[in-house]
Design a protein around this motif. Structure first.
Motif, PDB file in Angstrom:
ATOM      1  N   ARG A  59       0.868  -1.188   0.000  1.00  0.00           N
ATOM      2  CA  ARG A  59       0.000   0.000   0.000  1.00  0.00           C
ATOM      3  C   ARG A  59       0.894   1.224   0.000  1.00  0.00           C
ATOM      4  NH1 ARG A  59      -3.436  -3.457  -0.389  1.00  0.00           N
ATOM      5  NH2 ARG A  59      -5.435  -3.597   0.723  1.00  0.00           N
ATOM      6  N   TYR A  60       0.395   2.299  -0.643  1.00  0.00           N
ATOM      7  CA  TYR A  60       1.147   3.542  -0.704  1.00  0.00           C
ATOM      8  C   TYR A  60       0.227   4.719  -0.447  1.00  0.00           C
ATOM      9  CZ  TYR A  60       4.748   0.771  -3.028  1.00  0.00           C
ATOM     10  OH  TYR A  60       5.696  -0.175  -3.323  1.00  0.00           O
ATOM     11  N   ALA A  61       0.787   5.735   0.137  1.00  0.00           N
ATOM     12  CA  ALA A  61       0.080   7.007   0.210  1.00  0.00           C
ATOM     13  C   ALA A  61       0.013   7.600  -1.190  1.00  0.00           C
ATOM     14  CB  ALA A  61       0.811   7.967   1.154  1.00  0.00           C
ATOM     15  N   ASP A  62      -1.054   8.323  -1.463  1.00  0.00           N
ATOM     16  CA  ASP A  62      -1.211   8.916  -2.794  1.00  0.00           C
ATOM     17  C   ASP A  62      -0.038   9.827  -3.142  1.00  0.00           C
ATOM     18  OD1 ASP A  62      -4.846   9.308  -2.612  1.00  0.00           O
ATOM     19  OD2 ASP A  62      -3.593   7.597  -3.186  1.00  0.00           O
ATOM     20  N   SER A  63       0.509  10.475  -2.141  1.00  0.00           N
ATOM     21  CA  SER A  63       1.573  11.450  -2.380  1.00  0.00           C
ATOM     22  C   SER A  63       2.878  10.816  -2.859  1.00  0.00           C
ATOM     23  CB  SER A  63       1.840  12.256  -1.113  1.00  0.00           C
ATOM     24  OG  SER A  63       2.203  11.395  -0.044  1.00  0.00           O
ATOM     25  N   VAL A  64       3.022   9.508  -2.684  1.00  0.00           N
ATOM     26  CA  VAL A  64       4.277   8.855  -3.079  1.00  0.00           C
ATOM     27  C   VAL A  64       4.089   7.790  -4.152  1.00  0.00           C
ATOM     28  CG1 VAL A  64       5.172   9.271  -0.759  1.00  0.00           C
ATOM     29  CG2 VAL A  64       4.254   7.008  -1.329  1.00  0.00           C
ATOM     30  N   LYS A  65       2.855   7.513  -4.528  1.00  0.00           N
ATOM     31  CA  LYS A  65       2.605   6.493  -5.551  1.00  0.00           C
ATOM     32  C   LYS A  65       3.341   6.826  -6.837  1.00  0.00           C
ATOM     33  CE  LYS A  65      -1.915   4.692  -4.199  1.00  0.00           C
ATOM     34  NZ  LYS A  65      -3.369   4.665  -4.498  1.00  0.00           N
ATOM     35  N   GLY A  66       3.979   5.798  -7.403  1.00  0.00           N
ATOM     36  CA  GLY A  66       4.724   5.990  -8.637  1.00  0.00           C
ATOM     37  C   GLY A  66       6.146   6.487  -8.426  1.00  0.00           C
ATOM     38  N   ARG A  67       6.466   6.909  -7.214  1.00  0.00           N
ATOM     39  CA  ARG A  67       7.821   7.401  -6.924  1.00  0.00           C
ATOM     40  C   ARG A  67       8.536   6.511  -5.907  1.00  0.00           C
ATOM     41  NH1 ARG A  67       8.549  12.144  -4.423  1.00  0.00           N
ATOM     42  NH2 ARG A  67       6.571  12.086  -3.292  1.00  0.00           N
ATOM     43  N   PHE A  68       7.809   5.970  -4.963  1.00  0.00           N
ATOM     44  CA  PHE A  68       8.392   5.133  -3.901  1.00  0.00           C
ATOM     45  C   PHE A  68       8.001   3.678  -4.126  1.00  0.00           C
ATOM     46  CE2 PHE A  68       8.622   8.492  -0.246  1.00  0.00           C
ATOM     47  CZ  PHE A  68       9.265   9.372  -1.118  1.00  0.00           C
ATOM     48  N   THR A  69       8.902   2.783  -3.748  1.00  0.00           N
ATOM     49  CA  THR A  69       8.629   1.353  -3.830  1.00  0.00           C
ATOM     50  C   THR A  69       9.078   0.681  -2.538  1.00  0.00           C
ATOM     51  OG1 THR A  69       8.984   1.350  -6.226  1.00  0.00           O
ATOM     52  CG2 THR A  69       9.023  -0.772  -5.104  1.00  0.00           C
ATOM     53  N   ILE A  70       8.166  -0.058  -1.927  1.00  0.00           N
ATOM     54  CA  ILE A  70       8.491  -0.804  -0.713  1.00  0.00           C
ATOM     55  C   ILE A  70       8.705  -2.269  -1.092  1.00  0.00           C
ATOM     56  CG2 ILE A  70       6.073  -1.250  -0.112  1.00  0.00           C
ATOM     57  CD1 ILE A  70       6.889  -0.908   2.842  1.00  0.00           C
ATOM     58  N   SER A  71       9.687  -2.883  -0.474  1.00  0.00           N
ATOM     59  CA  SER A  71       9.969  -4.290  -0.728  1.00  0.00           C
ATOM     60  C   SER A  71      10.567  -4.900   0.528  1.00  0.00           C
ATOM     61  CB  SER A  71      10.935  -4.445  -1.907  1.00  0.00           C
ATOM     62  OG  SER A  71      12.170  -3.820  -1.623  1.00  0.00           O
ATOM     63  N   ARG A  72      10.636  -6.220   0.565  1.00  0.00           N
ATOM     64  CA  ARG A  72      11.232  -6.846   1.744  1.00  0.00           C
ATOM     65  C   ARG A  72      12.019  -8.078   1.337  1.00  0.00           C
ATOM     66  NH1 ARG A  72       6.618  -7.881   5.803  1.00  0.00           N
ATOM     67  NH2 ARG A  72       8.292  -8.757   7.080  1.00  0.00           N
ATOM     68  N   ASP A  73      13.030  -8.345   2.135  1.00  0.00           N
ATOM     69  CA  ASP A  73      13.846  -9.537   1.985  1.00  0.00           C
ATOM     70  C   ASP A  73      13.796 -10.252   3.328  1.00  0.00           C
ATOM     71  OD1 ASP A  73      15.802 -11.464   1.811  1.00  0.00           O
ATOM     72  OD2 ASP A  73      17.228 -10.185   0.749  1.00  0.00           O
ATOM     73  N   ASN A  74      12.911 -11.226   3.439  1.00  0.00           N
ATOM     74  CA  ASN A  74      12.729 -11.882   4.732  1.00  0.00           C
ATOM     75  C   ASN A  74      13.956 -12.681   5.161  1.00  0.00           C
ATOM     76  OD1 ASN A  74      10.215 -10.813   5.243  1.00  0.00           O
ATOM     77  ND2 ASN A  74       9.088 -12.567   4.436  1.00  0.00           N
ATOM     78  N   ALA A  75      14.761 -13.104   4.211  1.00  0.00           N
ATOM     79  CA  ALA A  75      15.989 -13.825   4.567  1.00  0.00           C
ATOM     80  C   ALA A  75      16.955 -12.910   5.312  1.00  0.00           C
ATOM     81  CB  ALA A  75      16.656 -14.386   3.321  1.00  0.00           C
ATOM     82  N   LYS A  76      16.850 -11.617   5.035  1.00  0.00           N
ATOM     83  CA  LYS A  76      17.715 -10.632   5.690  1.00  0.00           C
ATOM     84  C   LYS A  76      16.968  -9.838   6.752  1.00  0.00           C
ATOM     85  CE  LYS A  76      20.734  -9.963   1.697  1.00  0.00           C
ATOM     86  NZ  LYS A  76      21.313  -8.980   0.741  1.00  0.00           N
ATOM     87  N   ASN A  77      15.689 -10.188   6.979  1.00  0.00           N
ATOM     88  CA  ASN A  77      14.870  -9.451   7.957  1.00  0.00           C
ATOM     89  C   ASN A  77      14.881  -7.954   7.681  1.00  0.00           C
ATOM     90  OD1 ASN A  77      14.319 -11.853   9.289  1.00  0.00           O
ATOM     91  ND2 ASN A  77      16.078 -11.624  10.654  1.00  0.00           N
ATOM     92  N   THR A  78      14.810  -7.602   6.418  1.00  0.00           N
ATOM     93  CA  THR A  78      14.956  -6.207   6.028  1.00  0.00           C
ATOM     94  C   THR A  78      13.830  -5.784   5.097  1.00  0.00           C
ATOM     95  OG1 THR A  78      17.357  -6.360   6.234  1.00  0.00           O
ATOM     96  CG2 THR A  78      16.484  -4.501   4.984  1.00  0.00           C
ATOM     97  N   VAL A  79      13.311  -4.591   5.351  1.00  0.00           N
ATOM     98  CA  VAL A  79      12.339  -3.957   4.461  1.00  0.00           C
ATOM     99  C   VAL A  79      12.986  -2.700   3.899  1.00  0.00           C
ATOM    100  CG1 VAL A  79      10.112  -2.780   4.340  1.00  0.00           C
ATOM    101  CG2 VAL A  79      10.343  -4.904   5.643  1.00  0.00           C
ATOM    102  N   TYR A  80      12.790  -2.485   2.618  1.00  0.00           N
ATOM    103  CA  TYR A  80      13.400  -1.345   1.935  1.00  0.00           C
ATOM    104  C   TYR A  80      12.322  -0.366   1.476  1.00  0.00           C
ATOM    105  CZ  TYR A  80      17.283  -4.639   1.614  1.00  0.00           C
ATOM    106  OH  TYR A  80      18.271  -5.538   1.909  1.00  0.00           O
ATOM    107  N   LEU A  81      12.717   0.881   1.397  1.00  0.00           N
ATOM    108  CA  LEU A  81      11.874   1.899   0.786  1.00  0.00           C
ATOM    109  C   LEU A  81      12.739   2.634  -0.227  1.00  0.00           C
ATOM    110  CD1 LEU A  81       9.032   3.202   0.809  1.00  0.00           C
ATOM    111  CD2 LEU A  81      10.000   4.974   2.291  1.00  0.00           C
TER     112      LEU A  81
END
Length: 123
Positions: A59-81
């Motif tokens: 999910r994204y706020a309207d203000s960041v849609k198309g510019r921000f991407t969230i992802s996660r790597d559970n093997a590294k216990n890390t979420v990226y923005l």
């Protein structure tokens, strides 16, 4: 015990990019919703993006849609923005937080928070 640690903030010119990382440890490391929020002085904490435990839903706020991407790597216990095309109005302290529910709820429902990382976008 749950611990979250954000990193990757800094100073960037408008139009530039930054990638924030949120490393989770303890009971927050797997099987939770992770959200990114931001806050500027005098304003309420604002939702930016969230990702479910598998990474299959976002999910994204309207203000960041198309510019921000969230992802996660559970093997590294890390979420990226990944933040692209940054604007001066993106300047804020960015926080990651843990919730046990999906879809994402208001920031007040998130039980654990990191210390935050400053993002400053110059015009």
């Amino acid at each position: 015990q749950v611990e979250l640690a954000e990193s990757g903030g800094g100073l960037v010119q408008a139009g530039g990019s930054l990638r924030l990382a949120c490393v989770a440890s303890g009971r927050a490391s797997i099987g939770t919703t992770i959200g990114w929020f931001r806050q500027t002085p005098g304003k309420e904490r604002e939702f930016v993006a969230a990702i479910d435990s598998t990474g299959g839903s976002t999910r994204y706020a309207d203000s960041v849609k198309g510019r921000f991407t969230i992802s996660r790597d559970n093997a590294k216990n890390t979420v990226y923005l990944q933040m692209n095309s940054l604007k001066p109005e993106d300047t804020a302290v960015y926080y990651c937080a843990v919730d046990s529910s999906w879809p994402p709820r208001l920031w007040t429902a998130y039980g654990y928070w990191g210390q935050g990382t400053q993002v400053t976008v110059s015009a």
